[in-house]
Design a protein around this motif. Sequence first.
Motif: not given
Length: 232
Positions: A84-88, A90-91, A208-209, A215-216
Amino acid sequence: MIKKYWMNKLKYFGLFILIWTIYWFPDVIFAYPEIFFKSLIGYERQLASTWLLFANLLISIGLGIFLGVKFGYFKNTLSMFKIKNLLIILMTFFFASILYFVTLTYYSSHFPLAGIAQTQMEYSNQIVFPWINAISFGISSPLFEEMAFRGTIYRFFKNDKLAFILASITFAWIHTGFSPVLLVYLPMSVILTTIYHRRKVLSESILLHILFNTFLPIMFSFLQFLTGIYYL
């Protein structure tokens, strides 16, 4: 009680300064290679200073991790790996990619290249080996910036709402100053702060950072190719 309160404030203020000092130490050394390599010129000096940067990066990252563990910055890290946390995360990254594409396209359409971007390009061009650049921007920056602007500011201010606002604004401002490019950095800062604010797990905002820094730029080019939008 009052004394303990202010001592606690002083501790986290000092910790913020210490984290920031350790973070910037390799860059400061790298910025003045002529001081350390007076006998070298041209590519030889650039090569030697790159290896010096690499050594200092390893030291600073090691010290950063040590401080993070000692002061409990990495608590509940393992919970980050729940689906759940990884999906959040990633999304959130994909949403941020679209937002970054829109804001940066608008900014670059109406304003000249910001000084911070020019400085980063000049900095990157000095580094001989791209993988050292990747360590600097992909590991060191996320680690120290999240520890300073999310982890420490939230500990300094017990009011989470105030901490959220200050963490978001100061992180963006330290990258841009009073410049229109704040339009690009502030939304990214708010997103990073939101991820941390959600569960107070610093490793999530660090991850996330890392995705942002790594990748940004790739996502930006991909979205340009996909949409054909180069001007807003």
